[in-house]
Design a protein around this motif. Structure first.
Motif, PDB file in Angstrom:
ATOM      1  N   ILE A 181      20.421  21.090  19.711  1.00  0.00           N
ATOM      2  CA  ILE A 181      21.681  20.970  18.987  1.00  0.00           C
ATOM      3  C   ILE A 181      21.480  21.715  17.676  1.00  0.00           C
ATOM      4  O   ILE A 181      20.634  21.330  16.868  1.00  0.00           O
ATOM      5  CB  ILE A 181      22.021  19.493  18.710  1.00  0.00           C
ATOM      6  CG1 ILE A 181      22.087  18.694  20.013  1.00  0.00           C
ATOM      7  CG2 ILE A 181      23.319  19.392  17.899  1.00  0.00           C
ATOM      8  CD1 ILE A 181      22.061  17.183  19.811  1.00  0.00           C
ATOM      9  N   PRO A 199      20.565  13.633  20.233  1.00  0.00           N
ATOM     10  CA  PRO A 199      21.703  13.250  19.390  1.00  0.00           C
ATOM     11  C   PRO A 199      21.340  12.348  18.202  1.00  0.00           C
ATOM     12  O   PRO A 199      22.127  12.233  17.262  1.00  0.00           O
ATOM     13  CB  PRO A 199      22.637  12.527  20.365  1.00  0.00           C
ATOM     14  CG  PRO A 199      22.328  13.137  21.691  1.00  0.00           C
ATOM     15  CD  PRO A 199      20.833  13.385  21.654  1.00  0.00           C
ATOM     16  N   ASP A 241      32.955  22.724  17.697  1.00  0.00           N
ATOM     17  CA  ASP A 241      31.706  22.468  18.417  1.00  0.00           C
ATOM     18  C   ASP A 241      31.729  23.321  19.680  1.00  0.00           C
ATOM     19  O   ASP A 241      32.727  23.328  20.404  1.00  0.00           O
ATOM     20  CB  ASP A 241      31.572  20.997  18.817  1.00  0.00           C
ATOM     21  CG  ASP A 241      31.401  20.066  17.634  1.00  0.00           C
ATOM     22  OD1 ASP A 241      31.047  20.537  16.543  1.00  0.00           O
ATOM     23  OD2 ASP A 241      31.615  18.853  17.821  1.00  0.00           O
ATOM     24  N   MET A 285      24.286  23.001  22.280  1.00  0.00           N
ATOM     25  CA  MET A 285      25.400  22.607  21.428  1.00  0.00           C
ATOM     26  C   MET A 285      25.251  23.276  20.069  1.00  0.00           C
ATOM     27  O   MET A 285      24.159  23.286  19.496  1.00  0.00           O
ATOM     28  CB  MET A 285      25.435  21.086  21.252  1.00  0.00           C
ATOM     29  CG  MET A 285      26.536  20.585  20.355  1.00  0.00           C
ATOM     30  SD  MET A 285      26.444  18.789  20.168  1.00  0.00           S
ATOM     31  CE  MET A 285      27.819  18.549  19.052  1.00  0.00           C
TER      32      MET A 285
END
Length: 139
Positions: free
Chosen positions: A43, A54, A109, A121
């Protein structure tokens, strides 16, 4: 990932996978959000910060906001050979650490989805610009 979580993800469109990820991440429940990602997914957050779970963005956001949510205005879906790129576009709203409310903070995003799981991401938003203005720095 549990068998139940795998079955749920397999029945979802790529945009639905992204929306479910974002919904779980706003609770915030980073472990539930991770069920929609391939393990080890990178990410890349605003400012080039990289996280492999996350929990990283959740921890970063805790140092920036008291709380933050996304108003997901739309999903742009771009199918490709063996993968789909999904853009989630909208605004952030919430409270800064000092309790000042905010809204209308734009975000984009970008997700790459393969085989029903998020594999990449990228996150962009206006928060840094707004923080500069709060500090009296012309942005």
């Amino acid at each position: 990932m549990s068998v139940a979580a795998e079955a749920e993800v397999k029945g979802m469109s790529d945009a639905e996978v992204v929306e479910a990820y974002l919904t779980a991440s706003m609770i915030p429940d980073p472990d539930a959000a991770a069920a929609y990602m391939k393990p080890g997914t990178i990410i890349t957050f605003t400012g080039g910060r990289e996280f492999d779970h996350p929990r990283g963005p959740t921890g970063f956001n805790a140092r920036r906001y008291r709380w933050v949510k996304k108003k997901m205005d739309r999903f742009d879906v771009c199918p490709g050979a063996g993968e789909t790129v999904v853009y989630s576009i909208g605004t952030l709203y919430g409270e800064w650490l000092d309790g000042t409310p905010f809204e209308g903070n734009r975000y984009v995003d970008r997700f790459v989805v393969r085989g029903g799981l998020i594999v990449k991401m990228d996150v962009w938003n206006d928060s840094a610009e707004r923080i500069l203005v709060q500090m009296g720095i012309e942005a």
